[in-house]
Design an enzyme around this catalytic site. Structure first.
Site, PDB file in Angstrom:
ATOM      1  N   TYR A 154       0.833  -1.210   0.000  1.00 20.65           N
ATOM      2  CA  TYR A 154       0.000   0.000   0.000  1.00 20.65           C
ATOM      3  C   TYR A 154       0.869   1.263   0.000  1.00 20.65           C
ATOM      4  CZ  TYR A 154      -3.806   3.122   1.525  1.00 20.65           C
ATOM      5  OH  TYR A 154      -4.728   4.139   1.634  1.00 20.65           O
ATOM      6  N   LYS A 158       1.019   4.185  -2.833  1.00 22.61           N
ATOM      7  CA  LYS A 158       0.657   5.571  -2.512  1.00 22.61           C
ATOM      8  C   LYS A 158       1.843   6.529  -2.698  1.00 22.61           C
ATOM      9  CE  LYS A 158      -3.648   4.831  -1.708  1.00 22.61           C
ATOM     10  NZ  LYS A 158      -4.659   5.396  -2.623  1.00 22.61           N
TER      11      LYS A 158
HETATM   12  N1  LIG Z   1      -9.808   5.845   4.788  1.00 22.31           N
HETATM   13  C1  LIG Z   1      -8.607   6.302   5.024  1.00 22.31           C
HETATM   14  O1  LIG Z   1      -8.213   6.493   6.180  1.00 22.31           O
HETATM   15  C2  LIG Z   1      -7.662   6.624   3.895  1.00 22.31           C
HETATM   16  C3  LIG Z   1      -6.427   7.189   4.216  1.00 22.31           C
HETATM   17  C4  LIG Z   1      -5.550   7.497   3.197  1.00 22.31           C
HETATM   18  C5  LIG Z   1      -5.888   7.259   1.890  1.00 22.31           C
HETATM   19  N2  LIG Z   1      -7.094   6.705   1.594  1.00 22.31           N
HETATM   20  C6  LIG Z   1      -7.390   6.442   0.176  1.00 22.31           C
HETATM   21  O2  LIG Z   1      -8.611   7.059  -0.187  1.00 22.31           O
HETATM   22  C7  LIG Z   1      -9.266   6.266  -1.178  1.00 22.31           C
HETATM   23  C8  LIG Z   1     -10.679   5.919  -0.714  1.00 22.31           C
HETATM   24  O3  LIG Z   1     -10.594   5.203   0.520  1.00 22.31           O
HETATM   25  P1  LIG Z   1     -11.866   4.761   1.365  1.00 22.31           P
HETATM   26  O4  LIG Z   1     -11.437   4.693   2.766  1.00 22.31           O
HETATM   27  O5  LIG Z   1     -13.043   5.578   0.985  1.00 22.31           O
HETATM   28  O6  LIG Z   1     -12.045   3.255   0.828  1.00 22.31           O
HETATM   29  P2  LIG Z   1     -13.306   2.275   0.798  1.00 22.31           P
HETATM   30  O7  LIG Z   1     -14.378   2.743   1.716  1.00 22.31           O
HETATM   31  O8  LIG Z   1     -12.756   0.901   0.967  1.00 22.31           O
HETATM   32  O9  LIG Z   1     -13.840   2.448  -0.708  1.00 22.31           O
HETATM   33  C9  LIG Z   1     -13.030   2.052  -1.782  1.00 22.31           C
HETATM   34  C10 LIG Z   1     -13.732   2.355  -3.086  1.00 22.31           C
HETATM   35  O10 LIG Z   1     -12.857   1.949  -4.153  1.00 22.31           O
HETATM   36  C11 LIG Z   1     -13.584   1.148  -5.066  1.00 22.31           C
HETATM   37  N3  LIG Z   1     -12.693   0.211  -5.750  1.00 22.31           N
HETATM   38  C12 LIG Z   1     -11.873  -0.717  -5.209  1.00 22.31           C
HETATM   39  N4  LIG Z   1     -11.219  -1.392  -6.167  1.00 22.31           N
HETATM   40  C13 LIG Z   1     -11.632  -0.867  -7.354  1.00 22.31           C
HETATM   41  C14 LIG Z   1     -11.321  -1.129  -8.718  1.00 22.31           C
HETATM   42  N5  LIG Z   1     -10.445  -2.079  -9.059  1.00 22.31           N
HETATM   43  N6  LIG Z   1     -11.939  -0.399  -9.675  1.00 22.31           N
HETATM   44  C15 LIG Z   1     -12.830   0.567  -9.363  1.00 22.31           C
HETATM   45  N7  LIG Z   1     -13.167   0.867  -8.078  1.00 22.31           N
HETATM   46  C16 LIG Z   1     -12.573   0.146  -7.094  1.00 22.31           C
HETATM   47  C17 LIG Z   1     -14.657   0.479  -4.239  1.00 22.31           C
HETATM   48  O11 LIG Z   1     -15.748   0.128  -5.075  1.00 22.31           O
HETATM   49  P3  LIG Z   1     -16.298  -1.396  -5.210  1.00 22.31           P
HETATM   50  O12 LIG Z   1     -16.810  -1.807  -3.868  1.00 22.31           O
HETATM   51  O13 LIG Z   1     -17.353  -1.290  -6.253  1.00 22.31           O
HETATM   52  O14 LIG Z   1     -15.107  -2.225  -5.618  1.00 22.31           O
HETATM   53  C18 LIG Z   1     -15.025   1.605  -3.272  1.00 22.31           C
HETATM   54  O15 LIG Z   1     -15.975   2.463  -3.865  1.00 22.31           O
HETATM   55  C19 LIG Z   1      -8.375   5.055  -1.407  1.00 22.31           C
HETATM   56  O16 LIG Z   1      -7.520   5.269  -2.518  1.00 22.31           O
HETATM   57  C20 LIG Z   1      -7.566   4.986  -0.136  1.00 22.31           C
HETATM   58  O17 LIG Z   1      -6.351   4.308  -0.316  1.00 22.31           O
HETATM   59  C21 LIG Z   1      -7.977   6.377   2.570  1.00 22.31           C
END
Ligand SMILES: NC(=O)c1ccc[n+]([C@@H]2O[C@H](COP(=O)([O-])OP(=O)(O)OC[C@H]3O[C@@H](n4cnc5c(N)ncnc54)[C@H](OP(=O)(O)O)[C@@H]3O)[C@@H](O)[C@H]2O)c1
Length: 244
Positions: A154, A158
Site C-alpha cells: 500500500y 501511494k
Molecule cells: N480511509 C482512510 O483512512 C484513507 C487514508 C488514506 C488514503 N485513503 C485512500 O482514499 C481512497 C478511498 O478510501 P476509502 O477509505 O473511501 O475506501 P473504501 O471505503 O474501501 O472504498 C473504496 C472504493 O474503491 C472502489 N474500488 C476498489 N477497487 C476498485 C477497482 N479495481 N476499480 C474501481 N473501483 C474500485 C470500491 O468500489 P467497489 O466496492 O465497487 O469495488 C469503493 O468504492 C483510497 O484510494 C484509499 O487508499 C484512505
C-alpha cells in the site's frame, strides 16, 4: 453532449469517493460515479446526488484493467463530449508483514491503486489536452509519505501516486491541466473500520487533532483543487491529516 463540467470519480460507491462525488455535484458538475463490484451502492450514490437536485450517472469499470479504462473513457467522451475533472480515488488494502506478503497481494494493491490511476490519467488527459484544461486529483496517503509497517504494498502504491502526480503535472501544465494529490491521514470509512481497536487507538495517539478525519474533509479539499480558485496549483501533495 453537455455544457456542464463532467467529473469522473473512481471508486465512488462509498467512503471518500462517495463524499467527493456528492461535493462535486453540489458545486455544479455532472458526476460519473465509478465502481467495480458495488453496483447497488453506486446506484444509491446516484440517487442521493439526484435527491439534492444534482446530476450523476454510474459506470462500472475495474480501474486496474487498462483496456476497460480506455473503453470507459471513450464511452463517456462520446456520450458527454468532455471530461473536466478526474479523481483517482479507487483503492484497496491487503495488509501483511513483508516476510508474509504474497506476490498476489503486492500486485493487487499496486495494480488497483497505482496502475489504476495511471490508466485513468492516460485516457482522461487525452481529452483534457484537446480541451486545453482539466483537473486531475489522485488519492495518495500519509502512509505513502512516511511509510507504515505491514503496508509495504500500500505504501509503495501511494508513494507511486506522488511520483506519478509530479511527473504528469510537469507534462500537462502547458495545457492548463493541473495534477495534484491528496494524502489523507486516518479517515473514518469501511477501509479503516476493519482495523482493530488497538490499531485505532495507536493511530489516534499520533494525530495532534486527537480525532480521525471524515470523508467530507477530503471531499472539500478535492473540490477546492477541482475549482477555478486552484488554477495555479499543480504537482502538489496536500496532507489532510489533522497535523500528523
Ligand atoms: N480511509 C482512510 O483512512 C484513507 C487514508 C488514506 C488514503 N485513503 C485512500 O482514499 C481512497 C478511498 O478510501 P476509502 O477509505 O473511501 O475506501 P473504501 O471505503 O474501501 O472504498 C473504496 C472504493 O474503491 C472502489 N474500488 C476498489 N477497487 C476498485 C477497482 N479495481 N476499480 C474501481 N473501483 C474500485 C470500491 O468500489 P467497489 O466496492 O465497487 O469495488 C469503493 O468504492 C483510497 O484510494 C484509499 O487508499 C484512505
Amino acid at each position: 453532449m453537455t455544457e456542464q463540467k463532467v467529473a469522473v470519480v473512481t471508486g465512488a460507491s462509498r467512503g471518500i469517493g462517495k463524499a467527493i462525488a456528492m461535493e462535486l455535484a453540489r458545486r455544479g458538475a455532472l458526476v460519473i460515479v465509478n465502481y467495480n463490484g458495488s453496483r447497488e451502492k453506486a446506484e444509491e450514490v446516484k440517487a442521493q446526488i439526484e435527491a439534492e437536485g444534482n446530476k450523476a450517472e454510474i459506470r462500472q469499470c475495474n480501474v486496474a484493467d487498462f483496456k476497460a479504462c480506455e473503453e470507459m473513457f471513450q464511452e463517456i467522451i462520446s456520450t458527454y463530449g468532455r471530461v473536466d475533472i478526474l479523481v483517482n480515488n479507487a483503492g484497496i488494502t491487503r495488509d501483511g508483514l513483508l516476510m508474509k506478503m504474497s506476490e498476489e497481494d503486492f500486485d493487487a494493491v499496486v495494480d488497483t491503486n497505482l496502475k489504476g490511476a495511471f490508466n485513468c490519467i492516460r485516457f482522461a488527459s487525452r481529452q483534457m489536452l484537446k480541451q486545453r484544461s482539466g483537473r486531475i486529483i489522485s488519492l495518495s496517503s500519509v502512509v505513502g509519505v512516511y511509510g507504515n509497517a505491514g503496508q509495504a504494498n500500500y505504501a509503495a502504491s501511494k508513494a507511486g501516486i506522488i511520483g506519478l502526480t509530479k511527473a504528469c503535472a510537469k507534462e500537462l501544465a502547458s495545457r492548463h491541466i493541473t495534477v495534484n494529490a491528496i494524502a489523507p491521514g486516518f479517515i473514518e470509512t469501511e477501509m479503516t473500520e476493519v482495523l482493530s481497536e488497538k490499531v485505532k487507538e495507536t493511530a489516534k495517539a499520533q494525530i495532534p487533532f486527537g480525532t480521525f478525519g471524515q470523508p467530507e474533509d477530503i471531499a472539500k479539499t478535492a473540490a477546492f483543487l477541482a475549482s477555478d480558485d486552484a488554477r495555479y496549483i499543480t504537482g502538489q501533495v496536500i496532507c489532510v491529516d489533522g497535523g500528523m
